[in-house]
Design an enzyme around this catalytic site. Structure first.
Site, PDB file in Angstrom:
ATOM      1  N   HIS A 118       0.716  -1.246  -0.034  1.00 33.67           N
ATOM      2  CA  HIS A 118       0.038   0.017   0.008  1.00 33.67           C
ATOM      3  C   HIS A 118       0.913   1.147   0.046  1.00 33.67           C
ATOM      4  CE1 HIS A 118      -3.828  -1.747   0.440  1.00 33.67           C
ATOM      5  NE2 HIS A 118      -3.359  -2.645   0.836  1.00 33.67           N
ATOM      6  N   THR A 119       2.070   1.196  -0.399  1.00 32.98           N
ATOM      7  CA  THR A 119       3.036   2.290  -0.288  1.00 32.98           C
ATOM      8  C   THR A 119       2.999   2.799  -1.756  1.00 32.98           C
ATOM      9  OG1 THR A 119       4.752   0.699  -0.684  1.00 32.98           O
ATOM     10  CG2 THR A 119       4.510   1.785   1.365  1.00 32.98           C
ATOM     11  N   ASP A 120       2.771   2.330  -2.745  1.00 27.47           N
ATOM     12  CA  ASP A 120       2.787   2.511  -3.908  1.00 27.47           C
ATOM     13  C   ASP A 120       1.995   3.967  -4.551  1.00 27.47           C
ATOM     14  OD1 ASP A 120       0.561   1.175  -4.229  1.00 27.47           O
ATOM     15  OD2 ASP A 120       0.809   0.127  -6.226  1.00 27.47           O
TER      16      ASP A 120
ATOM     17  N   ALA B 139      -6.560 -14.106  -5.986  1.00 29.27           N
ATOM     18  CA  ALA B 139      -5.308 -14.696  -5.407  1.00 29.27           C
ATOM     19  C   ALA B 139      -4.385 -13.576  -4.826  1.00 29.27           C
ATOM     20  CB  ALA B 139      -4.685 -15.633  -5.741  1.00 29.27           C
ATOM     21  N   GLY B 140      -4.595 -12.339  -5.094  1.00 32.42           N
ATOM     22  CA  GLY B 140      -3.666 -11.116  -4.831  1.00 32.42           C
ATOM     23  C   GLY B 140      -2.410 -11.242  -5.811  1.00 32.42           C
ATOM     24  N   LEU B 141      -2.386 -11.883  -6.888  1.00 39.12           N
ATOM     25  CA  LEU B 141      -1.166 -11.943  -7.613  1.00 39.12           C
ATOM     26  C   LEU B 141      -1.262 -11.150  -8.836  1.00 39.12           C
ATOM     27  CD1 LEU B 141      -0.636 -16.059  -7.443  1.00 39.12           C
ATOM     28  CD2 LEU B 141       0.251 -13.995  -5.820  1.00 39.12           C
TER      29      LEU B 141
ATOM     30  N   GLU C  21      -7.272  -0.079 -15.278  1.00 35.56           N
ATOM     31  CA  GLU C  21      -7.661  -0.551 -14.038  1.00 35.56           C
ATOM     32  C   GLU C  21      -8.725   0.613 -13.398  1.00 35.56           C
ATOM     33  OE1 GLU C  21      -6.747  -3.757 -13.011  1.00 35.56           O
ATOM     34  OE2 GLU C  21      -7.976  -3.695 -11.474  1.00 35.56           O
TER      35      GLU C  21
ATOM     36  N   ASP D 181       1.777  -3.125  -9.677  1.00 36.56           N
ATOM     37  CA  ASP D 181       1.385  -4.336 -10.385  1.00 36.56           C
ATOM     38  C   ASP D 181       1.627  -4.313 -11.678  1.00 36.56           C
ATOM     39  OD1 ASP D 181       0.079  -4.806  -7.882  1.00 36.56           O
ATOM     40  OD2 ASP D 181      -1.896  -4.873  -8.467  1.00 36.56           O
TER      41      ASP D 181
ATOM     42  N   TYR E 128     -10.250  -0.547  -0.611  1.00 30.32           N
ATOM     43  CA  TYR E 128      -8.943  -0.114  -1.056  1.00 30.32           C
ATOM     44  C   TYR E 128      -9.053   1.328  -1.392  1.00 30.32           C
ATOM     45  CZ  TYR E 128      -4.834   0.014  -4.047  1.00 30.32           C
ATOM     46  OH  TYR E 128      -3.675   0.372  -4.632  1.00 30.32           O
TER      47      TYR E 128
HETATM   48  C1  GLA Z   1      -2.936  -3.886  -5.026  1.00 27.05           C
HETATM   49  C2  GLA Z   1      -2.884  -2.903  -5.958  1.00 27.05           C
HETATM   50  C3  GLA Z   1      -1.367  -2.146  -5.974  1.00 27.05           C
HETATM   51  C4  GLA Z   1      -0.940  -1.815  -4.489  1.00 27.05           C
HETATM   52  C5  GLA Z   1      -1.400  -3.263  -3.652  1.00 27.05           C
HETATM   53  C6  GLA Z   1      -0.979  -2.976  -2.397  1.00 27.05           C
HETATM   54  O1  GLA Z   1      -2.389  -4.999  -5.644  1.00 27.05           O
HETATM   55  O2  GLA Z   1      -3.139  -3.050  -7.220  1.00 27.05           O
HETATM   56  O3  GLA Z   1      -1.507  -0.992  -6.655  1.00 27.05           O
HETATM   57  O4  GLA Z   1      -1.469  -0.776  -3.942  1.00 27.05           O
HETATM   58  O5  GLA Z   1      -2.824  -3.538  -3.807  1.00 27.05           O
HETATM   59  O6  GLA Z   1       0.262  -2.796  -2.015  1.00 27.05           O
END
Ligand code: GLA
Length: 395
Positions: free
Chosen positions: A45-47, A133-135, A170, A182, A232
């Protein structure tokens, strides 16, 4: 029970998608592009707060086969889902609930926004990046489509521009105000390296990540809570609120990257405990990544592992984006000597934990964690050993 999932090789995928394309459209695709999913070692969550991240492209990817048409029609097929979709280049807009055509149509729309003339195309998509899956299964598709169209339309866009176009896809077609991590990782990945990316300047550095006897193990909770995208966007707004409050006193501050804990004590905590927790996590996480990256460069993996556990703690208690399934998995491995570091990964509210695990202990770990998780959560636990691979390319 096999320990590893069967990983279909790139060649197998190439054959599969080529055959599917030929059967559907009765001609060959002009190109096939492969674009991978990603992991992130630390820096969550730093991006979107102008901070740093440490992602890598993995050996699971989206594959996109395409050929231009002479008219304005777009014909799409998602091979894995056995679904098709048609549209016209003259009317590109998001469709229904977020679904796979949006990632393709949104990516195509970005070319029109740059005043590039788009023509119709036939395409087939398939992917082995697990969804939810967060990938970053969606970033993988967006990058694949943009890379492919750039090639076929001969627009000669550089990779940075394409990464930003994927991010906008996105935002505009999936409604998630994501950061740039990502897409950057998918497009720019390098085999056996993580990318230390400064999300403010987009300067980046490849840091070797080939750890002797240690593997990246992803444990998939197999849950994606519906909160994921709304929360988010809420977190993003909460971070902006903190910046606004600090900026009233410190004019040079433009993002949480510029903020210190001292400033939070002074200007944010007195106003809101909640906003303080959110922003404090980010300020700490930006520092933690810097430290973790130094540890990695020095080969001090144990220290990096400790920082990963600390990141999880912060994501769970301060940033509040974890869930009981993710917490269970991190707690379970915490005192296991085979696990050097573990934390939830990605946006949160489900998906995978990322674990650095001693290679010869992986089987024992899975044998212990799988039945425990399944009994406690009443959900299947799947797992995947991630290799670090090259970013987007034509195959
Ligand atoms: C998701 C978002 C990214 C990033 C992460 C958390 O994957 O798409 O931009 O913010 O969450 O680090």
């Amino acid at each position: 029970m096999p320990l590893f999932f069967k990983i279909e090789s790139i060649i197998e995928y190439e054959r599969k998608i080529e055959k599917a394309f030929q059967e559907r459209y009765k001609h060959q695709p002009s190109i096939i592009v492969r674009s991978p999913g990603r992991v992130n070692i630390i820096g969550e969550h730093t991006d979107y707060n102008d901070g740093f991240v440490l992602p890598a492209a993995i050996d699971k990817a989206a594959y996109f086969a395409i050929a231009l048409r002479d008219d304005d029609e777009i014909h799409l097929a998602a091979e894995d889902l056995n679904e098709t979709f048609s549209a016209s280049v003259n009317e590109l807009k998001p469709v229904g609930d977020v679904s796979w055509p949006n990632y393709i149509l949104g990516a195509a729309a970005q070319f029109q926004k740059l005043n590039i003339r788009l023509q119709g195309f036939n395409a087939v998509l398939c992917s082995d990046v697990p969804i939810g899956a967060g990938l970053s299964s969606s970033a993988a598709v967006e990058c694949a489509v943009i890379f492919a169209l750039n090639e076929l339309l001969q627009t000669k866009l550089d990779k940075f521009t394409m990464v930003k176009m994927a991010q906008k896809t996105e935002h505009e077609f999936a409604g998630v105000m994501c950061g740039i991590m990502d897409m950057f990782a998918s497009m720019m990945g390098k085999k056996d390296h993580v990318i230390k990316l400064d999300c403010r300047s987009l300067e980046y550095e490849y840091v070797p990540f080939k750890l002797e006897g240690i593997k990246i193990v992803l444990l998939n909770t197999n849950v994606k809570h519906s909160l994921a995208s709304s929360e988010y966007n809420t977190r993003r707004a909460e971070c902006m609120q903190a910046v606004e409050w600090v900026k009233q006193h410190e004019l040079q501050v433009n993002s949480l990257r510029d903020v210190t804990e001292y400033m939070l004590d002074k200007y944010v905590l007195p106003k809101s405990k909640l906003i303080d927790s959110r922003s404090r996590f980010i300020v700490q996480e930006i520092q933690r990544l810097q430290q973790g990256c130094e540890d990695l460069k020095k080969g001090n993996i144990n220290a990096l592992g400790k920082e990963m556990f600390a990141t999880h703690e912060g994501l769970s208690s301060l940033y509040d984006v974890s869930c009981r399934e993710l917490d269970f998995l991190v707690d379970f491995v915490k005192n296991n000597d085979a696990v050097i570091g573990a934390r939830m990964m990605g946006g949160g509210f489900g998906g995978c934990t990322i674990n650095l695990v001693k290679e010869n202990e992986i089987e024992n770990l899975i044998t212990a964690v799988q039945p425990a998780y399944e009994a406690a959560m009443n959900l299947p636990l799947t797992y995947y050993i991630a290799g670090i691979e090259e970013g987007t390319s034509i195959i």
